[in-house]
Design a protein around this motif. Structure first.
Motif, PDB file in Angstrom:
ATOM      1  N   GLU A  36      18.735  -0.669  -8.904  1.00 16.16           N
ATOM      2  CA  GLU A  36      17.894  -1.688  -8.266  1.00 16.16           C
ATOM      3  C   GLU A  36      17.283  -2.567  -9.342  1.00 16.16           C
ATOM      4  O   GLU A  36      16.814  -2.066 -10.369  1.00 16.16           O
ATOM      5  CB  GLU A  36      16.784  -1.036  -7.437  1.00 16.16           C
ATOM      6  N   VAL A  37      17.277  -3.866  -9.094  1.00 20.22           N
ATOM      7  CA  VAL A  37      16.678  -4.836 -10.004  1.00 20.22           C
ATOM      8  C   VAL A  37      15.422  -5.379  -9.342  1.00 20.22           C
ATOM      9  O   VAL A  37      15.467  -5.813  -8.191  1.00 20.22           O
ATOM     10  CB  VAL A  37      17.657  -5.993 -10.323  1.00 20.22           C
ATOM     11  N   SER A  38      14.301  -5.349 -10.068  1.00 19.42           N
ATOM     12  CA  SER A  38      13.023  -5.811  -9.532  1.00 19.42           C
ATOM     13  C   SER A  38      12.359  -6.784 -10.498  1.00 19.42           C
ATOM     14  O   SER A  38      12.463  -6.621 -11.717  1.00 19.42           O
ATOM     15  CB  SER A  38      12.058  -4.631  -9.336  1.00 19.42           C
ATOM     16  N   GLU A  39      11.646  -7.757  -9.939  1.00 19.35           N
ATOM     17  CA  GLU A  39      10.884  -8.684 -10.776  1.00 19.35           C
ATOM     18  C   GLU A  39       9.567  -8.067 -11.223  1.00 19.35           C
ATOM     19  O   GLU A  39       9.099  -8.343 -12.317  1.00 19.35           O
ATOM     20  CB  GLU A  39      10.650  -9.994 -10.036  1.00 19.35           C
ATOM     21  N   ALA A  40       8.957  -7.263 -10.387  1.00 16.48           N
ATOM     22  CA  ALA A  40       7.722  -6.562 -10.763  1.00 16.48           C
ATOM     23  C   ALA A  40       8.106  -5.153 -11.196  1.00 16.48           C
ATOM     24  O   ALA A  40       9.062  -4.577 -10.685  1.00 16.48           O
ATOM     25  CB  ALA A  40       6.767  -6.505  -9.572  1.00 16.48           C
ATOM     26  N   ILE A  41       7.365  -4.611 -12.143  1.00 18.33           N
ATOM     27  CA  ILE A  41       7.708  -3.269 -12.637  1.00 18.33           C
ATOM     28  C   ILE A  41       7.447  -2.231 -11.548  1.00 18.33           C
ATOM     29  O   ILE A  41       6.320  -2.068 -11.080  1.00 18.33           O
ATOM     30  CB  ILE A  41       6.970  -2.932 -13.948  1.00 18.33           C
ATOM     31  N   PRO A  42       8.487  -1.521 -11.135  1.00 17.23           N
ATOM     32  CA  PRO A  42       8.303  -0.496 -10.099  1.00 17.23           C
ATOM     33  C   PRO A  42       7.589   0.740 -10.650  1.00 17.23           C
ATOM     34  O   PRO A  42       7.684   1.043 -11.838  1.00 17.23           O
ATOM     35  CB  PRO A  42       9.740  -0.138  -9.692  1.00 17.23           C
ATOM     36  N   GLU A  43       6.920   1.456  -9.780  1.00 16.02           N
ATOM     37  CA  GLU A  43       6.264   2.698 -10.187  1.00 16.02           C
ATOM     38  C   GLU A  43       7.279   3.684 -10.759  1.00 16.02           C
ATOM     39  O   GLU A  43       6.970   4.434 -11.680  1.00 16.02           O
ATOM     40  CB  GLU A  43       5.506   3.317  -9.012  1.00 16.02           C
ATOM     41  N   ASP A  44       8.507   3.688 -10.218  1.00 15.37           N
ATOM     42  CA  ASP A  44       9.550   4.576 -10.736  1.00 15.37           C
ATOM     43  C   ASP A  44       9.857   4.264 -12.201  1.00 15.37           C
ATOM     44  O   ASP A  44      10.070   5.173 -13.000  1.00 15.37           O
ATOM     45  CB  ASP A  44      10.828   4.457  -9.901  1.00 15.37           C
ATOM     46  N   ALA A  45       9.887   2.991 -12.555  1.00 15.94           N
ATOM     47  CA  ALA A  45      10.142   2.601 -13.947  1.00 15.94           C
ATOM     48  C   ALA A  45       8.988   3.061 -14.840  1.00 15.94           C
ATOM     49  O   ALA A  45       9.213   3.581 -15.940  1.00 15.94           O
ATOM     50  CB  ALA A  45      10.317   1.085 -14.052  1.00 15.94           C
ATOM     51  N   LYS A  46       7.773   2.893 -14.359  1.00 18.34           N
ATOM     52  CA  LYS A  46       6.603   3.335 -15.132  1.00 18.34           C
ATOM     53  C   LYS A  46       6.662   4.840 -15.393  1.00 18.34           C
ATOM     54  O   LYS A  46       6.381   5.296 -16.502  1.00 18.34           O
ATOM     55  CB  LYS A  46       5.304   2.991 -14.395  1.00 18.34           C
ATOM     56  N   ALA A  47       7.038   5.597 -14.369  1.00 23.79           N
ATOM     57  CA  ALA A  47       7.080   7.060 -14.505  1.00 23.79           C
ATOM     58  C   ALA A  47       8.127   7.483 -15.536  1.00 23.79           C
ATOM     59  O   ALA A  47       7.861   8.348 -16.382  1.00 23.79           O
ATOM     60  CB  ALA A  47       7.368   7.701 -13.147  1.00 23.79           C
ATOM     61  N   ILE A  48       9.303   6.886 -15.495  1.00 30.05           N
ATOM     62  CA  ILE A  48      10.361   7.238 -16.454  1.00 30.05           C
ATOM     63  C   ILE A  48       9.936   6.866 -17.865  1.00 30.05           C
ATOM     64  O   ILE A  48      10.074   7.667 -18.802  1.00 30.05           O
ATOM     65  CB  ILE A  48      11.685   6.545 -16.085  1.00 30.05           C
ATOM     66  N   ARG A  49       9.431   5.666 -18.046  1.00 30.73           N
ATOM     67  CA  ARG A  49       9.017   5.220 -19.379  1.00 30.73           C
ATOM     68  C   ARG A  49       7.875   6.073 -19.922  1.00 30.73           C
ATOM     69  O   ARG A  49       7.832   6.373 -21.120  1.00 30.73           O
ATOM     70  CB  ARG A  49       8.654   3.736 -19.344  1.00 30.73           C
ATOM     71  N   THR A  50       6.954   6.472 -19.065  1.00 29.13           N
ATOM     72  CA  THR A  50       5.856   7.340 -19.513  1.00 29.13           C
ATOM     73  C   THR A  50       6.415   8.687 -19.976  1.00 29.13           C
ATOM     74  O   THR A  50       6.040   9.188 -21.038  1.00 29.13           O
ATOM     75  CB  THR A  50       4.819   7.527 -18.391  1.00 29.13           C
ATOM     76  N   THR A  51       7.309   9.259 -19.200  1.00 28.44           N
ATOM     77  CA  THR A  51       7.911  10.543 -19.578  1.00 28.44           C
ATOM     78  C   THR A  51       8.633  10.443 -20.918  1.00 28.44           C
ATOM     79  O   THR A  51       8.414  11.260 -21.823  1.00 28.44           O
ATOM     80  CB  THR A  51       8.888  11.029 -18.486  1.00 28.44           C
ATOM     81  N   VAL A  52       9.507   9.456 -21.062  1.00 24.06           N
ATOM     82  CA  VAL A  52      10.357   9.363 -22.258  1.00 24.06           C
ATOM     83  C   VAL A  52       9.587   8.852 -23.471  1.00 24.06           C
ATOM     84  O   VAL A  52       9.610   9.483 -24.533  1.00 24.06           O
ATOM     85  CB  VAL A  52      11.592   8.478 -21.974  1.00 24.06           C
ATOM     86  N   PHE A  53       8.910   7.721 -23.346  1.00 23.84           N
ATOM     87  CA  PHE A  53       8.320   7.093 -24.528  1.00 23.84           C
ATOM     88  C   PHE A  53       6.947   7.649 -24.897  1.00 23.84           C
ATOM     89  O   PHE A  53       6.640   7.796 -26.071  1.00 23.84           O
ATOM     90  CB  PHE A  53       8.256   5.571 -24.355  1.00 23.84           C
ATOM     91  N   VAL A  54       6.118   7.953 -23.911  1.00 22.38           N
ATOM     92  CA  VAL A  54       4.768   8.432 -24.200  1.00 22.38           C
ATOM     93  C   VAL A  54       4.768   9.951 -24.410  1.00 22.38           C
ATOM     94  O   VAL A  54       4.350  10.439 -25.464  1.00 22.38           O
ATOM     95  CB  VAL A  54       3.782   8.013 -23.087  1.00 22.38           C
TER      96      VAL A  54
END
Length: 150
Positions: free
Chosen positions: A4-22
């Motif tokens: 899925e492509v979204s213009e606003a950052i989805p909560e799912d994207a935030k969750a993945i990035r938090t897990t991996v990068f943070v």
């Protein structure tokens, strides 16, 4: 896999990035104003979000890919390469003729295998060695290059 492509950052994207990068990699400044100007691509295995990246216009016909992250159980299954391919297709559909990225040096070989080249600019991001890489998305005639790894 569904994307899925979204213009606003989805909560799912935030969750993945938090897990991996943070949580896994220890970065602190994960979210920034660039998120507001980006297209976010999320990969789903059924209903489960498993990978993400973002792309944004970086001037002219150059777009930048960033924040590519895949959850641990899905690594080694070519999902990262598939996300990069989706990002290239999406950028190309928005008029891009070149894609750049700011890669962690430890994963530069992954991007090289997809056709990206070192631009010669190496720096640090939160103490982690990074390098700028790029890839043409069109040839001199404006068509997709032949034998392109994506």
């Amino acid at each position: 896999m569904r994307y899925e492509v979204s213009e606003a950052i989805p909560e799912d994207a935030k969750a993945i990035r938090t897990t991996v990068f943070v949580e896994e990699q220890g970065f602190h400044n994960e979210f920034d104003q660039t998120d507001d100007a980006s297209l976010h691509i999320v990969a789903y295995d059924g209903d489960e979000p498993v990978g993400v990246c973002r792309i944004f216009l970086d001037g002219g016909k150059t777009w930048t890919l960033g924040r590519l992250a895949v959850l641990k159980p899905y690594r080694g299954q070519h999902l990262g390469a598939d996300l990069v391919g989706r990002a290239e297709e999406t950028a190309r559909s928005h008029g891009a003729d070149r894609l750049t990225l700011h890669a962690q040096e430890r994963v530069a070989g992954f991007y090289r295998s997809l056709g990206y080249r070192d631009m010669g600019i190496h720096d640090q991001d939160e103490g982690c060695p990074h390098m700028w890489m790029d890839k043409p998305l069109t040839d001199s005639t404006g068509n997709e290059p032949e034998n392109q790894a994506s």
